[in-house]
Design an enzyme around this catalytic site. Structure first.
Site, PDB file in Angstrom:
ATOM      1  N   GLU A 297       0.816  -1.215   0.000  1.00 13.41           N
ATOM      2  CA  GLU A 297       0.000   0.000   0.000  1.00 13.41           C
ATOM      3  C   GLU A 297       0.851   1.267   0.000  1.00 13.41           C
ATOM      4  O   GLU A 297       0.639   2.185   0.774  1.00 13.41           O
ATOM      5  CB  GLU A 297      -0.958  -0.010   1.196  1.00 13.41           C
ATOM      6  N   ASP A 375      -8.646  -8.380   4.308  1.00 14.90           N
ATOM      7  CA  ASP A 375      -8.361  -7.283   5.226  1.00 14.90           C
ATOM      8  C   ASP A 375      -9.466  -7.113   6.259  1.00 14.90           C
ATOM      9  O   ASP A 375     -10.314  -6.241   6.114  1.00 14.90           O
ATOM     10  CB  ASP A 375      -8.209  -5.981   4.406  1.00 14.90           C
ATOM     11  N   GLU A 403     -12.708  -1.300  12.311  1.00 17.55           N
ATOM     12  CA  GLU A 403     -12.533  -0.580  11.036  1.00 17.55           C
ATOM     13  C   GLU A 403     -13.649  -0.838  10.021  1.00 17.55           C
ATOM     14  O   GLU A 403     -14.237   0.103   9.509  1.00 17.55           O
ATOM     15  CB  GLU A 403     -11.176  -0.956  10.436  1.00 17.55           C
TER      16      GLU A 403
END
Ligand SMILES: *[C@@H]1O[C@H](CO)[C@@H](O)[C@H](O)[C@H]1NC(C)=O
Ligand SMILES: *[C@@H]1O[C@H](CO)[C@@H](O)[C@H](O)[C@H]1NC(C)=O
Ligand SMILES: *[C@@H]1O[C@H](CO)[C@@H](O)[C@H](O)[C@H]1NC(C)=O
Ligand SMILES: *[C@@H]1O[C@H](CO)[C@@H](O)[C@H](O)[C@H]1NC(C)=O
Ligand SMILES: *[C@@H]1O[C@H](CO)[C@@H](O)[C@H](O)[C@H]1NC(C)=O
Ligand SMILES: *[C@@H]1O[C@H](CO)[C@@H](O)[C@H](O)[C@H]1NC(C)=O
Ligand SMILES: *[C@@H]1O[C@H](CO)[C@@H](O)[C@H](O)[C@H]1NC(C)=O
Ligand SMILES: *[C@@H]1O[C@H](CO)[C@@H](O)[C@H](O)[C@H]1NC(C)=O
Ligand SMILES: *[C@@H]1O[C@H](CO)[C@@H](O)[C@H](O)[C@H]1NC(C)=O
Ligand SMILES: *[C@@H]1O[C@H](CO)[C@@H](O)[C@H](O)[C@H]1NC(C)=O
Ligand SMILES: *[C@@H]1O[C@H](CO)[C@@H](O)[C@H](O)[C@H]1NC(C)=O
Ligand SMILES: *[C@@H]1O[C@H](CO)[C@@H](O)[C@H](O)[C@H]1NC(C)=O
Length: 835
Positions: A297, A375, A403
């Site tokens: 990333e 993820d 998240e």
């Protein structure tokens, strides 16, 4: 006096602001009985104030006083004959107190607890273990448990870490509990009181290290001022047996050190890192080690120099070896992909990158592997990497900060999700191979292993931004110690420690907690399709379209007739082949793939019949309705606890659960309509797109308001909302109510944006029913949005409103800042109707 007694008997202590978490030590109802059962002295076998044993003594004294109202004398360094709690290491006990009956062998950090006889023995294999034992004893007492016990317990693994994603400027990536307790304006904060309090909470759940800065790391952490700051953080944590670790930026030698390379094999780079490591250990002599996210990333890594990830990890490992430090190297490495390639699959990346390197990592490297291959999704299969590193240390990475799972504004108790992975049997070499036995090192005889969880507490007194989300942190610690622990038993301990011993509170909150992940799963992403949050923006509200047509590889491949990623070997990406034979065979075949991962592994028609007998599309509809229904029940279940929980926490939790009832409907409708729109297959039960009790705002007579087409379309009822014509015009929307006269709950769906606090009023004829302001960005914990979308969509309810057929409904909206007082619709809900 009477009020005081009532309070004490309910087990509330002053200022229930959440700071003490589960360590409130609330007074027990019948203090006299308690009094007679606890020893009069506390023998503390280490008199050094910074020793965890000293801290254990103080904690025991405070706890006994608060729980039982009894004062125990602290005696340091010498043994007293009777009626004592003795806390120390086994070695110190033998030296100071003499003979100790046979006790089982303990691992590092383990302890022995005996409450049999006149004395209580709390003996650790080391200082840390003794402190853990003291917390265990207090946890028993605080739950009114005076049983006679004598047992030893040891951790399943040496690595029981938490990761904080704190930035030096004080912000926290995916943090929902306020700014950092560690950093502000580029440096370590002066006042470390909260750091100490965090250390106390972590010690009580036997966490032994914290990585204090974001994995997307900033090399300025290595400035000499910040190294001193890290030293202060470590000093604050040390009495709690918690060590400090840090995240490194791979490019630091160049960006911070001024070298012209950061090639891990370059000798000046090697020297630079060993110098930095030396300096770190001068400031933090017991530093736990490093955490590294490389080549992922946008983060720099060894591949830029054509070096392997192992060469990158080993660079740090060698610098740490003289000090006994550990490198946690993240397996979260993947590249952007092209969706038009049917075989491209991000889920395969970790095994593709790391399997060829098995055996090439130094002994003090641990590969930190997220539970699933993508993820932190709401449901994922177990990461196959756990079955592909047989000669490398591994640890599992979990996420306490929610998240993708409601960001602490939704109640989601996570251990049942984590257990789907920890208890999964990968059948390596056709032998039992539970993930929990792999990461603890048992299955492949690795010395190092364990777990790390992204936690992200902040300065909010609730730590995570919500009282109820603390059960996830508590249970994480318990699972790190013993991954075989039971989610329900863990949450029950947490409830009693947090809210007291009332059996109704225990029963109700246990039920809510255990139902919460399945409910969230139902109203978000089903059948292994993943979370369906907006992955390109805040990761919070619904936006399924963001999963596809981008390079992130989190695709659903949904179209008019079909849905799901084909990850088979036969015609798909071949991902299923990354598992050992038995597991690969199970997932390769749709007949043996469980429904809950059907779309993860297979590309099917929407009309495909699941094992349950339902079609995929009907399962979507039904699950979304059932999940949202369960969320409605959380609110009523909580309301049944009024008077049994202190006002402050009762109201805070009530507000959030009320919000969740509304946002679960936003989710339900958005996902159902998105796929109804895509497939044109109607809901057998005729719920989707039929909302008989709604009045759309755009159908009302508008003055100062105009219609607005919301994007994504599914975030608004019939895709359209109303907004004021300018940011200084008051808008009015009116209509005649055509529902039968009666009593209704009025629900108004609107949008609450970041960047303004609009004011709304709602009237029936000229009778004001209610008013509210758009301040959820200050009150709730999730990342706010600056758009009208699935994140900002929100519902407010006015209950028990008397309505006469023919009444005039009027909404008056006053915009503020960038928030144009948006309204989506109003529902008139007869008793028991959810619309
Ligand atoms: C007491 O604790 C201190 C600080 O942790 C430690 O340095 C010391 O060795 C301990 N003393 C004994 C006798 O274990
Ligand atoms: C310790 O006590 C046990 C019995 O409790 C006894 O068998 C043993 O001999 C004692 N050891 C020493 C060194 O006194
Ligand atoms: C009391 O605590 C012990 C030790 O943790 C435990 O084994 C036992 O089940 C507890 N008893 C009750 C009634 O909770
Ligand atoms: C932030 O740090 C800079 C130096 O790095 C300093 O000039 C500034 O005054 C600080 N700001 C605050 C609010 O402390
Ligand atoms: C790193 O931190 C420093 C100090 O706070 C800050 O000035 C800089 O912008 C940060 N760099 C990045 C890339 O965030
Ligand atoms: C390590 O770095 C410091 C600060 O940059 C420098 O003063 C020192 O000479 C270096 N030591 C070695 C052994 O390179
Ligand atoms: C890495 O290898 C590629 C292809 O083998 C080559 O084109 C590139 O120049 C190399 N890069 C470096 C930094 O050595
Ligand atoms: C904690 O956070 C909530 C919501 O984010 C907020 O309402 C509250 O004021 C915060 N409290 C403190 C003490 O920071
Ligand atoms: C096989 O893969 C192709 C893409 O390569 C896809 O179009 C087709 O639908 C797949 N067949 C089946 C039966 O899933
Ligand atoms: C999916 O539907 C199409 C068209 O109705 C059909 O031809 C195909 O066989 C179906 N595929 C499967 C796997 O059932
Ligand atoms: C799907 O939604 C789009 C955008 O609102 C709309 O143009 C289209 O007509 C809808 N299709 C169906 C079948 O509802
Ligand atoms: C209202 O909008 C104007 C024009 O976009 C803008 O300049 C002004 O700052 C806005 N006012 C507020 C209070 O946001």
């Amino acid at each position: 006096m009477r009020a005081f007694f009532l309070l004490a008997s309910l087990g509330f202590v002053a200022a229930e602001n959440g700071l003490d978490g589960w360590l409130r030590y609330a007074p027990l109802p019948c203090t006299t009985q308690c009094h007679s059962k606890v020893p009069a002295n506390i023998v503390v076998l280490n008199a050094t104030e910074t020793s965890p044993i000293y801290v254990a003594g103080t904690e025991l004294q405070t706890g006994l006083k608060s729980i039982c109202g009894s004062h125990a004398e602290l005696i340091h360094g010498q043994c007293k004959a009777s009626s004592s709690v003795v806390v120390g290491t086994i070695e110190q006990y033998r030296k100071t107190c003499g003979n100790l009956s046979e006790i089982p062998e303990l691992e590092e950090d383990g302890f022995w607890l005996s409450t049999k006889g006149n004395d209580v023995q709390i003996l650790g294999s080391n200082d840390r273990g003794a402190l853990y034992g003291a917390f265990e004893y207090l946890s028993m007492l605080a739950q009114g448990n005076f049983s006679e016990v004598a047992y030893a317990t040891s951790p399943s693994a040496p690595i029981r870490w938490v990761n904080q994603w704190d930035n030096l400027d004080g912000s926290i990536e995916r943090g929902y509990g306020g700014p950092s307790i560690f950093f502000k304006n580029g440096t370590v904060v002066e006042d470390l009181t909260r750091v100490k309090q965090y250390g106390r909470l972590l010690a009580s759940i036997r966490i032994n290290a914290v990585v204090v800065n974001n994995v997307n790391a900033n090399a300025s952490l290595l400035s000499s001022e910040n190294l001193k700051g890290l030293g202060r953080i470590a000093d604050a944590f040390r009495p709690y047996g918690v060590k400090v670790g840090i995240s490194l930026n791979f490019a630091s030698p160049e960006t911070f050190g001024g070298l012209d390379t950061y090639d891990p094999l370059n000798s000046s780079v090697i020297k630079w890192w060993s110098n930095i490591t030396d300096q770190l250990y001068q400031n933090v002599p017991d530093m736990a080690g490093y955490l590294v996210k490389g080549d992922s990333e946008g983060q720099p890594g060894p591949e830029i120099y054509n070096r392997t990830l192992a060469q990158g990890a080993n660079l740090f490992a060698k610098a740490l070896q003289p000090y006994g430090g550990i490198v946690m190297f993240r397996a979260f490495v993947y590249n952007q992909l092209n969706e038009s390639d049917w075989k491209a699959d991000r889920a395969k990346a970790a095994v593709d990158f790391f399997k060829p390197l098995d055996g090439e990592f130094e002994e003090n490297v641990v590969i930190q592997i997220k539970y699933g291959p993508i993820d932190f999704q709401v449901r994922e299969p177990t990461s196959p990497l756990f079955a592909n590193l047989l000669n490398t240390n591994t640890a599992i990475e979990l996420e306490v900060t929610q998240e993708y799972l409601g960001q602490q504004s939704h109640l989601v108790y996570l251990p049942p999700l984590w257990k789907t992975v920890l208890d999964f049997d990968l059948r390596v070499d056709h032998k039992p191979s539970l993930v929990r036995d792999i990461v603890t090192g048992k299955r492949f005889n690795r010395k190092l292993g364990g777990s790390a969880a992204v936690v992200n507490v902040g300065t909010n007194t609730t730590w995570l931004g919500s009282y109820l989300s603390m059960s996830n942190l508590y249970a994480y610690g318990r699972l790190a110690w013993n991954p075989a622990d039971d989610p329900e038993a863990m949450v029950q301990d947490w409830i009693q420690l947090t809210f007291g011993l009332d059996p109704t509170v225990l029963k109700t909150l246990t039920r809510m907690s255990m139902e919460s992940w399945p409910a969230y799963l139902n109203y978000s992403g089903n059948l292994g399709i993943q979370t369906l949050t907006d992955i390109l923006y805040t990761h919070y509200g619904p936006n399924p379209a963001t999963q596809d047509n981008n390079g992130w590889g989190q695709w659903t491949r949904a179209d008019h007739t079909t849905v799901g990623m084909d990850r088979t070997i036969s015609n798909g990406t071949g991902y299923s082949g990354q598992y050992p034979e038995e597991i690969a065979a199970m997932y390769e075949n749709i007949d043996t793939t469980p429904d809950n991962l059907c779309l993860w592994f297979h590309h099917v028609n929407w009309t495909h019949h699941l094992h349950s007998g339902k079609t995929v599309i009907q399962h979507f509809y039904d699950a979304h309705y059932s999940g949202a229904d369960t969320a409605q029940s959380f609110f009523t279940q909580w309301e049944s606890l009024k008077g049994k929980v202190d006002e402050e926490r009762y109201n805070h939790v009530r507000h959030r659960l009320d919000y969740q009832t509304g946002h679960s409907i936003v989710w339900r409708d958005a996902i159902s309509n998105f796929y109804y729109n895509m497939t044109s297959i109607p809901d057998d039960s005729k719920r989707v797109s039929h909302y008989p009790w709604r009045i759309e705002a755009e159908d009302m007579a508008l003055d100062g308001y105009k219609t607005y087409t919301v994007s994504p379309f599914e975030a608004a009822s019939r895709s359209v909302a109303i907004v004021t014509v300018s940011n200084n015009t008051v808008g009015t929307a009116t209509t005649k109510v055509d529902f039968p006269s009666g009593t209704y709950d009025l629900a108004v769906n609107y949008f609450d944006l970041y960047g303004g606090q609009s004011h709304w009023q709602i009237y029936l004829n000229d009778r004001q029913i209610g008013e509210w302001i758009g301040n959820s960005e200050d009150v709730l914990s999730h990342t706010p949005s600056i758009y009208l979308d699935g994140h900002s969509a929100i519902r407010i309810k006015f209950r028990g409103v008397t309505v006469k057929k023919g009444d005039m409904l009027k909404i008056v909206g006053k915009p503020d800042g960038v928030e144009p007082a948006p309204v989506d619709y109003v529902s008139f809900l007869p008793h028991g109707v959810v619309d």
